[in-house]
Design an enzyme around this catalytic site. Structure first.
Site, PDB file in Angstrom:
ATOM      1  N   CYS A   1     -59.728  -4.809  36.815  1.00  0.00           N
ATOM      2  CA  CYS A   1     -58.308  -5.191  36.844  1.00  0.00           C
ATOM      3  C   CYS A   1     -57.745  -5.198  35.410  1.00  0.00           C
ATOM      4  O   CYS A   1     -58.245  -5.915  34.542  1.00  0.00           O
ATOM      5  CB  CYS A   1     -58.156  -6.578  37.478  1.00  0.00           C
ATOM      6  SG  CYS A   1     -56.446  -7.165  37.521  1.00  0.00           S
TER       7      CYS A   1
ATOM      8  N   ARG B   1     -54.266   1.116  42.730  1.00  0.00           N
ATOM      9  CA  ARG B   1     -55.543   1.520  43.342  1.00  0.00           C
ATOM     10  C   ARG B   1     -56.025   0.528  44.405  1.00  0.00           C
ATOM     11  O   ARG B   1     -57.153   0.632  44.884  1.00  0.00           O
ATOM     12  CB  ARG B   1     -56.622   1.646  42.251  1.00  0.00           C
ATOM     13  CG  ARG B   1     -56.305   2.673  41.179  1.00  0.00           C
ATOM     14  CD  ARG B   1     -57.207   2.471  39.986  1.00  0.00           C
ATOM     15  NE  ARG B   1     -57.023   1.126  39.414  1.00  0.00           N
ATOM     16  CZ  ARG B   1     -57.837   0.585  38.511  1.00  0.00           C
ATOM     17  NH1 ARG B   1     -58.884   1.258  38.075  1.00  0.00           N
ATOM     18  NH2 ARG B   1     -57.601  -0.632  38.036  1.00  0.00           N
TER      19      ARG B   1
HETATM   20 CO    CO Z   1     -55.275  -5.771  38.873  1.00  0.00          CO
END
Ligand code: CO
Length: 220
Positions: free
Chosen positions: A103, A48
């Site tokens: 993340c 992403r």
């Molecule tokens: Co990441």
């Protein structure tokens, strides 16, 4: 999110070629002559974080190294090769460590979830979490706490880079590339520039006195 089939990827590639040739019929001939990027980016492998498209950068503009949670490790021969090549042969002007919110690598480092080898890879993030535990433990919302850890991680990785001899030698010789730390805010799409507090490094001799002004003066 995306479920593109291989055949669709190949078709997309054909479309892309047509678009490029429409703007310049010699586009690929020029592209094949070589690269002259001004930037090295070290980013998370997360699908992403689309570096080129989110920055509207064309092929040839960004030299890229990616790994889970954008780690900078002094013993990583892959990263060190990228760093040395980009400095010594591509003469890049800026190095940008790009972390991002939400993340998975950061979350895994804290949760200690068994994810095989990834667990080993992100051990340094767990160390960073412990080092900054006083600040982080005050953030009650889990996602916000992880996102703050993403910010701290990107700063810590950039600081790791300052100490690498390849970078130190480059600074002594030519005063660049200049270092930056960014967070890609995945909730809004925005890049948030993080403050690297260069003064600390200037004071202990790891960065030259005129590190920032040199760049402003020379508009690199
Ligand atoms: Co990441």
């Amino acid at each position: 999110m995306t479920g593109l089939k291989i055949s669709e990827l190949i078709e997309n590639n054909e479309d892309w070629i047509k678009e490029k040739l429409k703007t310049d019929k010699n586009y690929f001939t020029k592209l094949s002559k070589g690269q002259n990027p001004r930037y090295l980016m070290i980013s998370c492998s997360d699908s992403r974080v689309p570096l080129n498209s989110m920055l509207k950068a064309e092929p040839g503009e960004i030299f890229i190294h990616r790994n889970i949670a954008n780690q900078i490790n002094m013993t990583d021969i892959n990263f060190l090769s990228v760093l040395e090549y980009s400095i010594e042969h591509l003469f890049i002007k800026h190095i940008i460590v790009v972390g991002h919110y939400s993340c998975g690598g950061i979350a895994a480092a804290v949760d200690g979830v068994d994810q095989g080898l990834v667990e080993n890879w992100i051990t340094p993030v767990n160390d960073i979490y412990n080092k900054h535990n006083e600040e982080l433990s005050k953030i009650k919302d889990t996602q916000k706490r992880m996102d703050r850890l993403s910010e701290i991680n990107v700063l810590e990785q950039a600081k790791n880079l300052i100490k690498i001899p390849i970078y130190q030698r480059a600074l002594k010789r030519k005063k660049y590339p200049m270092l930056h730390a960014w967070i890609f805010d995945i909730y809004t799409g925005k890049i948030i520039q993080q403050d690297l507090c260069f003064n600390e490094f200037i004071q202990n001799g790891l960065l030259p006195e005129d590190y920032v002004s040199y760049f402003e003066d020379n508009l690199l």
